[in-house]
Structures are given as structure tokens and as C-alpha cells.
Design an enzyme around this catalytic site. Structure first.
Site, PDB file in Angstrom:
ATOM      1  CB  VAL A   1      -0.961  -0.002   1.202  1.00 55.95           C
ATOM      2  CG1 VAL A   1      -1.721   1.319   1.282  1.00 55.95           C
ATOM      3  CG2 VAL A   1      -1.933  -1.161   1.105  1.00 55.95           C
TER       4      VAL A   1
ATOM      5  CB  ILE B   1       0.314   1.952  -4.532  1.00 59.04           C
ATOM      6  CG1 ILE B   1       0.447   0.454  -4.816  1.00 59.04           C
ATOM      7  CG2 ILE B   1      -0.617   2.593  -5.562  1.00 59.04           C
ATOM      8  CD1 ILE B   1      -0.844  -0.305  -4.702  1.00 59.04           C
TER       9      ILE B   1
ATOM     10  CD  GLU C   1      -1.608   5.232  -1.977  1.00 58.14           C
ATOM     11  OE1 GLU C   1      -0.560   5.925  -1.985  1.00 58.14           O
ATOM     12  OE2 GLU C   1      -1.772   4.261  -1.224  1.00 58.14           O
TER      13      GLU C   1
ATOM     14  CG  ASP D   1     -10.537  22.340 -43.003  1.00 58.58           C
ATOM     15  OD1 ASP D   1     -10.353  21.985 -44.176  1.00 58.58           O
ATOM     16  OD2 ASP D   1     -11.557  22.930 -42.614  1.00 58.58           O
TER      17      ASP D   1
END
Length: 652
Positions: A287, A290, A292, A334
Site C-alpha cells: 500500500v 503505490i 496514490e 483544414d
């Protein structure tokens, strides 16, 4: 089926129809066979599926496993916080995805609500969704074309097909068969669903409905085109996978080491509790490892870039577009409305004695030829500018009254002084328009039209207030000037008049002979002023700019060279030439091609894919429906705008 290459009779026979239309029974039969005339996309993914898609990320999987283990071990509160954050992210993602699925809905809204048709031999108004192949549809100015079809009658019919071709100029329609293969913009005997009738009237045979129309094909391309990930999204996804795998391996190793120490330890400890602590430690490491806050940090950084872009008049719908903009190596743009002003403008003129700068003088110093030319341009003209400043009418005619206004000569004042007494409307076959007015107590018929046609019906030229014979020398002079204007991709109109008896109340086609030639005007849709510097800055930054347009090749090349987009070694090709190339041939020539003209939506996707094959981050910009598939095919976050250069473009 290429109906533009079929005659009217063959087209009617092919559709088993007649000029009187279908019977109600036949219409019902075809509705059951083909379905309704409406664009329907494939079923969208349900919300629950979009929601679950967010839990496929490797880092999210690791968090879910860790949360599940914590719940099993009795640590419920920490797990609930993790679940809450993941669920919140998934909900936000679903909302954004649903908002993004608007392209097809926009196409569906462009469908005409009703159509005037011939059914059972009589005209009637029906819902456009009930049109079928073989129906005979009546068109008038202001109508939206409700389906694709072959023109079988045309009364000076003009249709704006800009939503398909990208060009704002209305197309003059006719009923003649076109023998050779032609791009969509040159199929002048066809009407296309979603386009707008701006002048005249006409009748057409429905040859395509729903997804068989040109706009339906674009809808299918939108469904099939792949939305690419940005470089940032690809890197974050790869990073997530690598980090997730590394974290799992690290957690297993840590748990294995801790468990091994417990089993191999000689001390008298509670093995179950020790293993539990080892497992919790491994989960805590997973945990903690990671990041977060990574998504939050990335979002904050991209938001800063978004704010800076907003100050440069660039609106960004998806934050990763900021990063993709910095990675772009090729811009496919374009022309009309993006590089140019999307507004026809008079940029030059010619008078018989070659007088220049006449209109820079004071009004009272203008030569008689210059004054007469301006009068004809304004009076032999059906366009208007209303009180709100909205321009109404053909863009070419609007350019003429705008030219008058720019000279401090209000076009309404000229029309008030010389009211129209009679007229011969413009006709696409004779390419002329004539009106009757009184000038100084003498009635005159004034005419404007195509130079080649007008030259052939003129017998004199107005020079120094005298009507002198239109000699071969003068004719060659006018022809050369006309050719010079055309080589500069300018649109040329010629102006003439004829003195008629004061008893004249009507004018006929016979009156359009032995006219007195006055002069020429030349106009073009000019580039935006900011484009020159934008192209130069892009080139200095190592970014290649490519023009992809529905306009003619000559015009596109002229604009491309003018704004510095094309170098001396660059070439221009048409959509037909592109279709004739294999992918290998295109890849070999890709670096040399600076302009693509008369292209289709399929062509645009192919060009973007060709640059992507070369490993280039390719941006596509455009403001027409025909640009939508290529915009989706490009990197989904690279729909970009560079300040004033691309004012109506949006980043995804």
C-alpha cells in the site's frame, strides 16, 4: 452505386421509381426492407461495464488485493478508505466518458425534421425519417437536404455542402451526367443529406438513406476509428504495470523472508501471530509503495498548462492534451475557416486602362469606370447584411457589398439611389445575372457573371467615359488578366452594362448581347493574419504542417505557398491521386506532400495513419463534420489550437 455517373432516366429505373414518386404501399414495403432514414450507432457500453473498466489497472488491482487482505485481517476502516477513493475515481471516469460520446449525437441532430415529397403523384410533407430509396423530394431555399440523391430538376439550385467538404462556398447543381470519376465536392448532380439549400429550387431522387448516405458513412467511420492514447497515457500505463508487478514481487519476497525467519527461528514465539504480522507488514509495504497521489500530481501539473493554454484562446476538454501538444511532430490542418477567414474578400480588380489604386482615392476622384464597376457589383446582387450584422446570401455576392462598405460607400445607399426595376436571375447554365436601373434619367441594364461568358457577349468597352469597340487587342488584354488572376487561385467576376430605351419595363435573355464591358474583380478566402507567424513558429519548433482540404488543388497550393506551408520541393495531390496510391507508395512520398486537396473523410484518416506509421505524434485540426473521423483517429488528446490560428478547434 455511383449515381452521379448515371442519367436521370437510368437512376429512376435503377430505383424502380418515376418522376411522380412512389405509392404509399411501395413506401411501406421499402420501409420494412431498409428501415427508417435515421443514423443509429452501435449500442453504447452499459454504465456498469464502463465502471468496471476502471479496475483493470495493475496498480488498482494491487490496491484491491491489499484492501481485501486488510478486511480479512480485521482492518476494515483503512480498506473502506481505499475502496471509497477507487469508486470515486471510477464514477468520475464514467461521467467523462459519457460526455465524450457526443459526436454521433451531433450528427443525428443534423438530420432534417421534415421533407417535401411526391407520394401517389401528389406533393406532401412527411417526417424525414420516413423517406425511402426512390422517393422524389422537392427542395427550396432554406431547406436541409434530408437524404442523398440524384438531382432530376434544378432551377438555379445552390447547396452549401461545407459540413461534408469543408468548403463554405455553395455548389451550383445541375442534372447532367458526369462521365468521369469525381470526388464528392465535384458531384454537382447529387444532393447530400445534412447540406443546406441556399438558392433556387430543385427536385431529387433519393438514392441513399440512413447509413448509406455520405453523412451516414462518416458516422460509421466515427464508430470504427480508434481513439489513440497520448504519450503520457501510454507511459503511465506502462509505469503502472511495471510498478504493480514490482510491488507484488516485493511484497511476496518480504512476506517470504519474514515467514522464513519465523519458521527457522529457534525462539519460542506464537507462529500464527508472527505469520499474521509478516503478512500485514507485506501488505503495508504494498500500500505504501503505490503512489496514490500520482494522478493528483499529474492533474495539477496539467491544469497549470491548461490555464496557460486558455490564455492563448485554446480550449482543452481533456487534460492529457496539454502533454500531447508538446509531443506533436505533425499538424494536419483544414484550410477553410482554420487557415483562412472563411469569408470571400475582394483583393484585386482590373479596369480597361489598367488603373490601379482607384478606390484608394476620395470618392469624387474615382474614374467613371471604377464608379460604374462598384455600382454594378452592388446593384446586380441579391445579398444583404441585416441590422444585426449577419450576412445573408451567396458568399461571393456578400464579398461585393462588403467591398463597397469597406470603401465607405454604404451599399444600401447605392441601392436606395438606384432601385431595381426588373431582373434576370442568375442561371447556372448561362452564368449571368442582369438587372434594370435608371442612372441620370437613362435606363441601363447591368450584368455580372463569369468572364469567359461575359467577354463573348460584349461588343464595346468603357474607357475614359467612352464606349470604344471591344477589339481583339483589348480582348486579349482582358483574357490575360483573367488568366493571371486564376493562376493566383482568385475567383474572377466580370461586369458590363447596356443602355436601353426609357420605355423598357422588362428585360429578356435577348437583351444580354452587345454589352459594354467595364472591368473585373478578383476575390479569395484570404489567410488569417496570425497564420503566417503560427506556421513559421511551428516550423522553427520542428513541427511539420500539412494542409488537408476539400477545396481545389490550385487554390490550396496558392494558399499553401502564400502562408509558407509549402516549400519549393513540396507537392500537392488530390484525393483521387491518393486513392490510386498503395500504402507503400504513400509512405515513400509522405514527406514530400504538403497539401492534399479534394479529399474525403476516409482520405483524412489514411493520411493521419500514414504519419503515425512513421512514429510521428500527429495532430489533426478541423471544424467540419468531415474532419470528425480523423480527429478521433489521431491521438485522442491532440485536437489542438494555437491561438488565433485555429480558433474553432478543440482539444480532446
Amino acid at each position: 452505386m455511383e449515381y452521379y455517373r448515371k442519367s436521370v432516366s437510368d437512376s429512376l429505373q435503377e430505383q424502380q421509381s418515376s418522376a411522380k414518386g412512389l405509392t404509399s404501399a411501395e413506401v411501406q414495403k421499402r420501409l420494412e426492407q431498409d428501415g427508417y432514414n435515421e443514423i443509429k450507432g452501435r449500442d453504447r457500453d452499459p454504465i456498469w461495464k464502463l465502471f468496471l473498466e476502471n479496475f483493470k489497472d495493475p496498480m488498482v488491482v494491487v490496491l484491491l488485493i491489499a484492501a481485501a487482505v486488510q478486511i480479512f485481517m480485521g482492518h476494515v476502516m483503512e480498506s473502506l478508505i481505499i475502496f471509497l477513493v477507487l469508486i470515486l475515481n471510477a464514477v468520475i471516469s464514467v461521467i467523462q466518458t459519457r460526455k465524450a460520446e457526443s459526436s454521433l449525437a451531433a450528427l443525428q441532430q443534423m438530420s432534417a425534421p421534415e421533407a417535401k415529397v411526391l407520394r401517389d403523384g401528389a406533393p406532401r410533407t412527411v417526417p424525414a425519417r420516413e423517406l425511402v430509396r426512390g422517393d422524389i423530394v422537392i427542395l427550396e431555399a432554406g431547406d436541409f437536404v434530408p437524404a442523398d440523391g440524384r438531382i432530376i430538376e434544378s432551377g438555379s439550385l445552390k447547396i452549401n455542402e461545407g459540413m461534408l467538404t469543408g468548403e463554405s462556398e455553395a455548389v451550383e447543381k445541375h442534372t447532367n451526367t458526369i462521365d468521369q470519376e469525381a470526388p464528392l465536392g465535384d458531384r454537382r448532380n447529387m444532393a447530400f443529406s445534412g447540406s443546406l439549400v441556399v438558392y433556387g429550387r430543385g427536385v431529387f431522387l433519393v438514392t441513399g438513406t440512413a447509413l448509406t448516405t455520405e453523412i451516414g458513412k462518416i458516422a460509421e467511420l466515427l464508430e470504427s476509428a480508434e481513439a489513440k492514447q497520448t504519450p503520457l497515457q501510454r507511459k503511465l500505463e506502462a509505469f503502472s504495470k511495471q510498478l504493480g508487478i514490482a510491488i507484488l514481487i516485493l511484497s511476496v519476497i518480504i512476506f517470504g523472508i519474514q515467514a522464513g525467519r519465523v519458521w527457522l527461528s529457534d525462539t519460542n514465539v506464537d507462529t500464527t501471530e508472527a505469520i499474521f504480522n509478516a503478512l500485514m507488514f507485506a501488505v503495508a509495504v504494498a500500500v505504501a509503495a503505490i503512489p496514490e497521489a500520482l494522478s493528483s500530481i499529474v492533474t495539477i501539473v496539467l491544469s497549470v498548462g491548461t490555464n496557460k493554454m486558455a490564455k492563448q484562446n485554446a480550449i482543452i476538454r481533456k487534460l492529457p492534451a496539454v502533454e500531447a501538444l508538446g509531443s506533436a511532430g505533425v499538424i494536419c490542418t483544414d484550410k477553410t475557416g482554420t487557415l483562412t477567414q472563411n469569408k470571400m474578400t475582394v483583393v484585386d480588380y482590373y479596369l480597361p486602362e489598367g488603373q490601379k489604386d482607384q478606390f484608394k482615392l476620395e470618392h469624387h476622384e474615382w474614374s467613371p469606370e471604377a464608379r460604374r464597376l462598384l455600382h454594378i457589383a452592388v446593384l446586380c446582387n441579391d445579398s444583404n447584411i441585416n441590422e444585426e450584422g449577419k450576412e445573408l446570401g451567396d458568399p461571393t455576392e456578400v464579398a461585393l457589398i462588403a467591398f463597397s462598405n469597406s470603401l465607405d460607400k454604404d451599399y444600401r445607399e447605392i441601392r436606395d439611389n438606384f432601385p431595381r426595376e426588373a431582373e434576370l436571375p442568375f442561371d447556372s447554365e448561362r452564368k449571368l445575372m442582369s438587372t434594370l436601373h435608371t442612372f441620370g434619367g437613362q435606363k441601363k441594364m447591368i450584368t455580372k457573371g463569369g468572364p469567359d461568358v461575359l467577354f463573348s457577349v460584349c461588343s464595346h468597352v468603357l474607357i475614359d467615359e467612352k464606349e470604344v469597340p471591344f477589339t481583339e487587342e483589348l480582348r486579349e488584354r482582358f483574357i490575360k488578366v483573367n488568366e493571371d488572376f486564376s493562376n493566383r487561385a482568385l475567383r474572377v467576376l466580370a461586369y458590363a452594362y447596356k443602355t436601353v430605351p426609357n420605355t423598357t419595363t422588362q428585360i429578356t435573355l435577348e437583351d444580354e448581347k452587345n454589352l459594354v464591358l467595364v472591368g473585373l474583380t478578383a476575390m479569395i478566402d484570404p489567410p488569417r493574419e496570425a497564420v503566417y507567424s503560427a506556421i513559421a513558429e511551428s516550423k522553427n519548433a520542428g513541427i511539420r504542417t500539412i494542409m488537408i482540404t476539400g477545396d481545389h488543388k490550385t487554390t490550396a497550393q496558392a494558399i499553401g505557398r502564400d502562408i509558407g506551408l509549402m516549400s519549393k520541393t513540396d507537392i500537392a495531390i488530390t484525393g483521387q491521386e491518393l486513392d490510386a496510391m498503395s500504402d507503400t507508395e504513400l509512405d515513400n512520398k509522405l514527406e514530400q506532400i504538403g497539401v492534399y486537396a479534394r479529399v474525403s473523410p476516409e482520405n483524412k484518416i489514411r493520411i493521419v495513419r500514414a504519419w503515425q506509421r512513421k512514429g510521428k505524434i500527429t495532430a489533426m485540426t478541423g471544424d467540419g463534420v468531415n474532419d470528425a473521423p480523423a480527429l478521433k483517429q489521431q491521438i485522442s488528446a491532440s485536437r489542438w489550437a494555437a491561438g488565433p490560428m485555429l480558433p474553432r478547434t478543440q482539444l480532446r
